[in-house]
Scaffold this motif. Sequence first.
Motif: not given
Length: 307
Positions: A228-240, A9-10, A244-249
């Motif tokens: 959004g793109c530089s702060t929130i998305a970065y936090v979401l991507w780190t959680r992702a 989801s993240a 689930i790992g970098p490959v699936l992300a």
Amino acid sequence: MSPSLTGLSAALAATVVWAGNFVVARGIAHAIPPIQLNFWRWLLALACLLPWALPHLRADWPLMRRHWRHLSVMGLLGVTLLNAFVYKAGQTTQSLNMALLVPTAPVIIMLLSRILYAEPITWRRLAGMGVVLCGVLTLLSRGDWQHLAAVRFNPGDLWALAGAASFALYSLFVRNRPKGLSLAGYNAATFALGLVFLLPGLAVEVAVLPAPALTVPVVAGIAYAGIGCSTIAYVLWTRAIAGIGPVLAGMVYYSLPLFTAVESAWLLGESIASFHIVGGGMIIAGILFATVDRRVLHLPAPRRHAD
């Protein structure tokens, strides 16, 4: 919610947010020059990051001084050039074209890894790169191969490819992040140095071009890109990646053109042509074929027939 579902989801949410960056690049491209848009975006991002980074900066300072060359290169690639190229591309090409071309970075990474680190390129990766190249050429030619013979490419598409190359170099060199340097301090340093490198171009734009009008769309676009793109998305991507790992992300990230197409059609009224579908499909298929291991997808290995 399970960690896998949370991570998925993240990753999906981060991709949706990043898709909006291309809509912003196209939507306000003629209202504010690209370097000014990039500067204010990252200044806002740095302001959002500092409360988190400040407690780490004192401990990180000796390492930052020792590795200032690496930090400078990363700031130049990830902050100064990447989005300046994307925002420049937005002046002359569609949001969907940018979203289809920028994710070609994994293929560029493979080529650069071969050149710089002598990493092997398997037949599968080579075949995938060939498919991606055909997709890129389809987009650049707008589906008319006579354009290739006449070398009449859209300048915006070439700027988008330059952005992909910048992101590829950034991704390639980020593996050399100094050990012991906190992630918050690392990002704060690269953000700040990238802003410094933007200053000469910013000065030229301010001196030569008319001052942009701070309309609601311009301010909202800067806020979206910075927060959004530089702060929130970065936090979401780190959680992702943690879930689930970098490959699936990364596989989820390949849905970027789909979300960009929906957002562009909804907000900007951009049309989706057949060459977008053909070229984009080839790019996504080629990248997945070249980068996704069948073990990640839990696919059975091909059976070997006995002689």
